[in-house]
Design a protein around this motif. Sequence first.
Motif, PDB file in Angstrom:
ATOM      1  N   UNK A   1       0.829  -1.206   0.000  1.00  0.00           N
ATOM      2  CA  UNK A   1       0.000   0.000   0.000  1.00  0.00           C
ATOM      3  C   UNK A   1       0.864   1.257   0.000  1.00  0.00           C
ATOM      4  N   UNK A   2       1.971   1.211   0.740  1.00  0.00           N
ATOM      5  CA  UNK A   2       2.879   2.368   0.758  1.00  0.00           C
ATOM      6  C   UNK A   2       3.382   2.683  -0.647  1.00  0.00           C
ATOM      7  N   UNK A   3       3.755   1.649  -1.383  1.00  0.00           N
ATOM      8  CA  UNK A   3       4.259   1.890  -2.749  1.00  0.00           C
ATOM      9  C   UNK A   3       3.168   2.459  -3.660  1.00  0.00           C
ATOM     10  N   UNK A   4       1.918   2.082  -3.394  1.00  0.00           N
ATOM     11  CA  UNK A   4       0.819   2.631  -4.199  1.00  0.00           C
ATOM     12  C   UNK A   4       0.588   4.117  -3.906  1.00  0.00           C
ATOM     13  N   UNK A   5       0.769   4.497  -2.645  1.00  0.00           N
ATOM     14  CA  UNK A   5       0.354   5.844  -2.233  1.00  0.00           C
ATOM     15  C   UNK A   5       1.493   6.859  -2.147  1.00  0.00           C
ATOM     16  N   UNK A   6       2.727   6.405  -2.041  1.00  0.00           N
ATOM     17  CA  UNK A   6       3.866   7.319  -1.866  1.00  0.00           C
ATOM     18  C   UNK A   6       3.564   8.397  -0.821  1.00  0.00           C
ATOM     19  N   UNK A   7       3.393   7.994   0.436  1.00  0.00           N
ATOM     20  CA  UNK A   7       3.044   9.011   1.445  1.00  0.00           C
ATOM     21  C   UNK A   7       4.113  10.095   1.575  1.00  0.00           C
ATOM     22  N   UNK A   8       3.641  11.305   1.746  1.00  0.00           N
ATOM     23  CA  UNK A   8       4.512  12.477   1.897  1.00  0.00           C
ATOM     24  C   UNK A   8       4.795  12.683   3.381  1.00  0.00           C
TER      25      UNK A   8
END
Lengths: 283, 283, 283
Positions: free
Chosen positions: C32-39
């Motif tokens: 999920x992290x790779x999908x969303x690229x959290x800032x």
Amino acid sequence: MSIRTPQQSAHPSTDEPSVGEFASASGDLLDRLRERTPLVQSITNAVVTNFTANVLLAIGAAPAMTDIPTEAGPFARIASGVLLNLGTPQAEQREAMVEAASAANDAGTPWVLDPVAVGFLPVRTALAAELLALRPTIVRGNASEIIALAGLGAGGRGVDSTDAVDSAIEAATAIARTSGAVVAVSGPTDVITDGERIVRCSNGHAWLTLVTGGGCALGAVLAAFASLDDDRLLTTVAATTAYTVAAQLAAAESRGPGSFAPAFLDHLHLLDADTVRSLAVIA
Amino acid sequence: MSIRTPQQSAHPSTDEPSVGEFASASGDLLDRLRERTPLVQSITNAVVTNFTANVLLAIGAAPAMTDIPTEAGPFARIASGVLLNLGTPQAEQREAMVEAASAANDAGTPWVLDPVAVGFLPVRTALAAELLALRPTIVRGNASEIIALAGLGAGGRGVDSTDAVDSAIEAATAIARTSGAVVAVSGPTDVITDGERIVRCSNGHAWLTLVTGGGCALGAVLAAFASLDDDRLLTTVAATTAYTVAAQLAAAESRGPGSFAPAFLDHLHLLDADTVRSLAVIA
Amino acid sequence: MSIRTPQQSAHPSTDEPSVGEFASASGDLLDRLRERTPLVQSITNAVVTNFTANVLLAIGAAPAMTDIPTEAGPFARIASGVLLNLGTPQAEQREAMVEAASAANDAGTPWVLDPVAVGFLPVRTALAAELLALRPTIVRGNASEIIALAGLGAGGRGVDSTDAVDSAIEAATAIARTSGAVVAVSGPTDVITDGERIVRCSNGHAWLTLVTGGGCALGAVLAAFASLDDDRLLTTVAATTAYTVAAQLAAAESRGPGSFAPAFLDHLHLLDADTVRSLAVIA
């Protein structure tokens, strides 16, 4: 030279270590560093904080960068050694440095002054004079910085040294005699003096000058070793030798300054006393 | 394009270099950089100071980060080039940046503005406007930043670019025409313009975006090359090409962004003019 | 644990994930992290900014270090997560941290407090108390820091931990219950608690403690993962597991802390969900 036993001396008429004894004691002090894990407070410039901390961790010391007023002084009291590096002296850091130097003096903590790029830049030059008057345990710089600090020259152009190391011997000796500090002049051969004796350390590799902080981090290692013995000419030679022996081992297996930096940290970590003793080039 | 001799021109009716001449001159300027070791003052953000200095050292320049008021101006007068990067603009740095830009203008030192994350963040956006009015030699940013700087968009979300490079050409051209700067827009293809001509540089590798400072350090290299020739469209193309050729050479032998970073520094150090000329992709 | 479907539960009578479910969900959250690229906004100490940003980039998040007053708050509103690390808390950073915490609370942005070296140092200790009262989403520290923060001990000596992790469980539980935060205590085994359940994560390698920022950067990764799911005990376990699995993979092929650091970044970048699931050691 408290680490030496009398019968090891090749100069029975004096208390001065021989060149061979410097090499031997450099290995002993590296072992002692790993036993004690000295805590080194580094108030240093923004460019090299990370590399400096990693160098300390790799060799076996513990880094901390407590660099704000009201915290820097109390920390200097519990630290094993302190580095004050003038590379990017913001206002809070300047206040913290003076506080740390005073507290270190009060607590007997050895401290190192690295007068980066002093000379024509007004803020750091005034601060260097103020800190030198507080009598650092060790002063480390390149030839231009040492000459500028002694009031004998006009300074370099930033962090480069535009002077040869030997040209700074007179300045280094003058600083040592007036401040009581051991003075280390970095270059292809490092020259170290307590104002009387002059020792030359010739290990190292030019790539250390192509990794930013290669000189600055040595200042932190000098502070770590200074906590290990009261003979600061000896600890400065030992720190310089251990550091530069690791550099030449790393350079031998690297392709450029990029691969050199992690290899250097590995070799600082893997370095043992016998390797230091066998590779040391001290004169 | 002072580095070019007349008979090399493929556009005899104008003074504009051809694409092949850009590649050739990029190699020439790399050689010139190694001869001169330009001194680059980088007032840059806290995240990338170390990497920026190491990039400069690796390619053959000399870094210094003199970033406090009363020192930044005098240093900008003796520096070969200056980088002002707005990534973490603390109060002292902001004052130092304005001082450095003014002194650079007065002394004729070329300087680069990198308007990191301008748009909705108030302090840096106001500072970018102030610095832009001082007429930087070069402006470097990603598409979002260039669009925001031109007042044509709402800015990105931090240091990412959420706009495609080509979408920033109008903004880049507008900035170039009003400020007189050469404008470099970073992306998979870098677009560089002096307000008239548009040059596209397509070397590089995506891992450069996964090493923090991959873009910021280019700003320092642009400043280094800007000191080598008065044709700043040319020096910007040359710096970008040398930098991104080294990146693609490094990426070809790396496993991820961690191993890429030291390999990139090695290749910047090992890079030669012929390699730049033969691998350059300029259109 | 919103990521889990009911039939996956081994504890049907409660809503608590089983140990196996933690491992499985850790892999899911990495995807999920790779999908969303959290800032991730990191207001962190000067020593580790570079490494922290590179860790975030390597694992697939986007770093930003917006750390000055009037910018820190607006940025915390748009960030996916925020890290506040007290390692070198200059005056502007202190003001920015309080601003960011308040804005994060207002906007519903999860934030992590890392109370570096709190205890006897006055500025950061007072700031940590102020920030803790603002109810961070997650608190991360070593045993000494967590004990000091809970008012149960005298603090460590800088960034080292002089206490064993298990000695901090009482303090961690107390902080979690009074502040509502999930508390993560770093050590050879990381202990994570929400005040009720205690989870132990035992991946990792000692070299993570010989790279400065090895603990601090985990705080930024905790903030990235906290943006992915409302179950912050789960996201903290998942972040810790992904991070430490990458560390042990890197250590297996490294020679020392120098080569470990780039290998660690490579493995964070190359890490996939199945590897996390199969290597996770969670109890």
